[in-house]
Motif scaffolding. Structure first.
Motif, mmCIF file in Angstrom:
data_model
loop_
_atom_site.group_PDB
_atom_site.id
_atom_site.type_symbol
_atom_site.label_atom_id
_atom_site.label_comp_id
_atom_site.label_asym_id
_atom_site.label_seq_id
_atom_site.Cartn_x
_atom_site.Cartn_y
_atom_site.Cartn_z
ATOM 1 N N ALA A 117 -8.258 59.305 80.735
ATOM 2 C CA ALA A 117 -9.238 58.702 82.200
ATOM 3 C C ALA A 117 -9.144 58.267 83.445
ATOM 4 O O ALA A 117 -10.717 58.922 84.451
ATOM 5 C CB ALA A 117 -8.439 56.506 81.924
ATOM 6 N N TYR A 120 -11.061 62.146 83.572
ATOM 7 C CA TYR A 120 -12.678 62.652 83.939
ATOM 8 C C TYR A 120 -12.903 61.866 84.679
ATOM 9 O O TYR A 120 -14.101 61.790 85.506
ATOM 10 C CB TYR A 120 -12.703 61.614 81.828
ATOM 11 C CG TYR A 120 -12.448 62.849 80.690
ATOM 12 C CD1 TYR A 120 -12.933 64.176 80.945
ATOM 13 C CD2 TYR A 120 -11.674 61.607 80.014
ATOM 14 C CE1 TYR A 120 -13.087 64.905 79.719
ATOM 15 C CE2 TYR A 120 -11.522 63.304 79.299
ATOM 16 C CZ TYR A 120 -12.004 64.573 79.242
ATOM 17 O OH TYR A 120 -11.590 65.401 78.310
ATOM 18 N N SER A 121 -12.318 60.286 85.408
ATOM 19 C CA SER A 121 -12.809 59.687 86.340
ATOM 20 C C SER A 121 -13.124 60.467 87.353
ATOM 21 O O SER A 121 -14.117 60.050 88.401
ATOM 22 C CB SER A 121 -12.572 58.707 86.223
ATOM 23 O OG SER A 121 -11.065 58.435 86.731
#
Length: 145
Positions: A117, A120-121
């Protein structure tokens, strides 16, 4: 926060993140994955330098105030999460998103998900940061507030 304040804040965060990167480098051997620890060290140092560069060019950006505010917060998010996610990957020994540096390491699913997370963010955020900064630096841009 005024433009001068944002510039100074970016400079402060740049030096602080650089320091975090240096401190990370001192403890890479104690991490589950020292190779990823080296990556976290480099992320801290390089992202700190990025914030320093952004802080130095802040006054040259020709963007509306709301875009400058967005750029400021996205840059802080992206650079700190880059360092923190890479550090978490080193501590947990994750490998799903970082198969080369994480080769031979395995972590719990929640740890892999947390690192994924973050990585990717921050990737999306840092692409946006670069695009917004490029728009603000385009030749002949008028400053609008």
């Amino acid at each position: 926060m005024r433009g001068d304040d944002k510039s100074r804040a970016l400079l402060w965060h740049g030096v602080f993140l650089f320091l975090l990167g240096l401190l990370t480098g001192l403890v890479t051997g104690a991490m589950n994955n020292p190779r990823m620890g080296l990556s976290a060290h480099l992320q801290g140092v390089l992202n700190g330098l990025f914030l320093l560069a952004l802080g130095l060019l802040w006054g040259r950006l020709r963007l509306a105030a709301r875009w400058l505010t967005m750029l400021f917060w996205l840059a802080l998010y992206g650079t700190y999460v880059n360092w923190a996610s890479t550090l978490a990957a080193a501590i947990f020994g994750t490998s799903r998103t970082t198969p080369i540096a994480g080769a031979g390491h395995h972590a719990a699913a929640w740890q892999e998900n947390l690192v994924d997370a973050g990585l990717y963010s921050l990737s999306v955020v840092m692409l946006a940061v670069c695009v917004i900064a490029l728009v603000g630096l385009r030749p002949g841009a008028d400053r609008t507030h």
